[in-house]
Design an enzyme around this catalytic site. Structure first.
Site, short mmCIF file in Angstrom:
data_model
loop_
_atom_site.label_atom_id
_atom_site.label_comp_id
_atom_site.label_asym_id
_atom_site.label_seq_id
_atom_site.Cartn_x
_atom_site.Cartn_y
_atom_site.Cartn_z
N ASN A 72 122.08 -12.34 3.89
CA ASN A 72 123.35 -13.02 3.37
C ASN A 72 124.11 -12.04 3.48
O ASN A 72 125.63 -12.21 3.80
CB ASN A 72 123.02 -13.59 2.17
N GLU A 173 121.04 -17.06 9.01
CA GLU A 173 120.76 -18.28 8.16
C GLU A 173 121.95 -19.25 8.06
O GLU A 173 122.52 -19.49 6.87
CB GLU A 173 120.32 -17.94 6.68
N TYR A 244 109.59 -18.18 2.48
CA TYR A 244 109.36 -17.24 1.39
C TYR A 244 108.18 -18.45 0.57
O TYR A 244 108.51 -19.43 0.31
CB TYR A 244 110.48 -17.16 0.49
N GLU A 292 112.19 -13.20 8.65
CA GLU A 292 112.14 -12.91 7.22
C GLU A 292 110.90 -13.94 6.74
O GLU A 292 110.86 -15.04 6.82
CB GLU A 292 113.50 -13.73 6.45
N GLN A 353 111.45 -7.66 1.93
CA GLN A 353 112.18 -6.58 2.63
C GLN A 353 111.44 -5.33 2.45
O GLN A 353 110.02 -5.59 2.41
CB GLN A 353 113.59 -6.77 1.92
O1 AHR Z 1 115.83 -11.62 1.93
C1 AHR Z 1 116.59 -12.03 0.87
C2 AHR Z 1 117.55 -13.20 1.12
O2 AHR Z 1 116.78 -14.43 1.79
C3 AHR Z 1 118.24 -12.86 2.80
O3 AHR Z 1 119.46 -12.17 2.38
C4 AHR Z 1 118.75 -14.22 3.19
O4 AHR Z 1 118.57 -14.15 4.66
C5 AHR Z 1 117.48 -15.13 2.56
O5 AHR Z 1 117.90 -16.06 2.29
#
Ligand code: AHR
Length: 503
Positions: A72, A173, A244, A292, A353
């Site tokens: 982001n 995104e 996630y 991600e 990350q």
């Molecule tokens: O990885 C954290 C955040 O998750 C990133 O900045 C974004 O791309 C996603 O929504």
């Protein structure tokens, strides 16, 4: 005791394992960069301010390409703020994370850090508040050898060699309403196509990633990919996936099954990309950059919008610092199995990350760096998954979950390296209460012996490595493994991840 059976055969090939599957992600977010990889006052810091203890752990993790600088964050970032003399760099507000950005680390420093860790740079351009011209500018600055305004500026900034960045993300995104400059699929598809065409006019060999959905639960999931690819099919090489997962409401059984959801997600995006291929009558295939993925306890995250006083926006705050347990590591190991099972179409991926922010590596300012539980499945898979991914023809007892219905207790994938004759098998036991016996027909591999076994399990599935107990969780040899008469047998403890190397 529950059981599962697999058959390994080098003929059951899924596809080559691309090293880029073992990528990660460094965003200017929280303490990932500042007080993470970069802490000039730390006793282990090198002459450029990078922590060498972190560099060693990143090397051990075996990370290939690293996506940078967001996330982001990138959708409001001016890349030129992060280059040139440090004392002239502007301090800016980071609207994505309600933080203050000092710009003391930028493209040149990060590229230099990547040389130290031995990883490739995957660079995201800002298509939120910026556009084609700025993407061309950063490409010229990074990749042109010399003789132009921006390449000469890089040389003047002390970087005589171009950074030679191959892989570029066209924004981040852009389907998400939270994203600065959020667009609908039509509008994003058009600007992504224009940006990609312009960048290819400068260098036709770039590898370009167009934004897919932020996750498979977005209301526009599917139609977003379809519309965006109708605009960009000829211009790009990859479409991105992000996901996630977290354990919700104490439902460990469903959490342990999330890789079935990742399988479904990947197969849906592949189907959509191939639909556009048929519709446009093209030969080329679009692959997936799963740039991600991770476990993230998002529901525990207090939205940064609560930090309202702009003058109080902190520098490098502790944001998204999840502490990972055994069960989280088993899930991460299973998500790696899902990526490998789709190695023919998922040819790049980034664990999101790398340091402090939902990360396998943690640091304390002025203190130690340590491995979270999730470090182990990633590092071992990255080291052992070499060659070609193999389908394992799995039959397994199953269990019922609230979220995903009936799912196999065991999930597995294998890789086979023709050059060395080595085979690696990666397995999870999702049972929350029982060990599971696995038998593997290895007769098609010839005369093989066990080289290594590693199992991650613990009586306390919520045990974690913390600042005060940094080596509480690790991996151990699995002494139940045996090979005899063309059959490998092994016992997998409840809630466990295992890797086996045969040669
Ligand atoms: O990885 C954290 C955040 O998750 C990133 O900045 C974004 O791309 C996603 O929504």
């Amino acid at each position: 005791m529950p059981s599962a059976q697999l058959t390994l055969d080098p003929h059951f090939q899924v596809g080559a394992v691309n090293r880029r599957l073992f990528g990660s992600f460094v965003e200017h977010l929280g303490r990932c960069v500042y007080d993470g990889i970069y802490e000039p006052g730390h006793t282990s810091a090198d002459e450029e301010g990078f922590r060498t203890d972190v560099i060693e752990l990143v090397r051990e993790l075996g990370v290939s390409a690293i996506r940078y600088p967001g996330g982001n964050f990138v959708s409001g970032f001016r890349w030129e703020d992060g280059v040139g003399p440090r004392n002239e760099r502007p301090t800016r507000l980071d609207l994505a994370w309600h933080s203050t950005e000092s710009n003391q680390v930028g493209l040149d420093e990060f590229a230099g850090w990547l040389e130290k860790v031995g990883s490739e740079l995957m660079y995201a351009v800002n298509l939120g508040t910026r556009g084609v011209q700025e993407a061309l500018d950063v490409l010229e600055y990074a990749n042109i050898r010399s003789g132009t305004a921006l390449s000469d500026a890089r040389i003047k900034n002390g970087r005589p060699e171009p950074h030679r960045i191959t892989m570029w993300c066209l924004g981040n995104e852009m389907d998400g309403p939270w994203q600065l400059g959020h667009r609908n699929a039509e509008d994003y598809g058009k600007i992504a196509s224009q940006t990609a065409k312009a960048m290819r006019q400068l260098d036709p060999d770039l590898e370009l990633v167009v934004c897919g959905s932020s996750n498979a639960n977005m209301p526009t999931f599917g139609s977003w990919e379809h519309t965006v690819l109708l605009h960009t099919y000829d211009d790009v090489d990859y479409i991105s996936c992000h996901v996630y997962y977290e354990e919700l409401d104490g439902d460990a059984a469903s959490f342990l099954a999330v890789a079935t959801n990742m399988d479904h997600f990947i197969e849906s995006v592949v189907a959509t990309a191939d639909t556009v291929r048929a519709q446009l009558n093209r030969k080329k295939r679009i692959n997936i950059s799963f740039d991600e993925w991770n476990v993230w306890y998002n529901t525990r995250f207090h939205a940064v919008e609560q930090i309202t006083d702009i003058e109080q926006w902190p520098t490098a705050p502790r944001l998204l610092e999840d502490s990972y347990s055994v069960i989280d590591a088993v899930v991460v190991g299973n998500l790696l199995i899902s990526l490998l099972k789709h190695a023919d179409r998922v040819t790049s991926a980034s664990l999101a990350q790398l340091v402090n922010v939902i990360a396998p590596i943690m640091t304390e300012p002025g203190g130690p760096a340590w491995r979270q539980t999730t470090f182990f499945p990633f590092a071992i898979t990255s080291r052992l998954a070499v060659g070609t991914a193999l389908e394992v023809k799995l039959t397994s007892d199953s269990y019922t979950t609230k979220a995903y219905g009936e799912v196999p207790l065991v999930d597995a994938v294998a890789t086979w390296d023709e050059a060395t004759g080595r085979t690696a098998i990666f397995l999870v036991n999702r049972s929350t209460d029982a060990a599971t016996t696995v038998t593997v027909d290895v007769s098609h591999l010839g005369d093989v012996a066990l080289l290594e076994t590693h199992t991650l399990a613990d009586d306390d599935i919520y045990a974690a490595n913390t600042l005060t107990d940094r080596e509480r969780v690790g991996v151990a040899e699995n002494t139940s493994a045996q090979v005899s008469g063309g059959t490998l047998s092994i016992e997998l403890p409840a809630v466990s991840w295992t890797a086996i190397s045969l040669g």
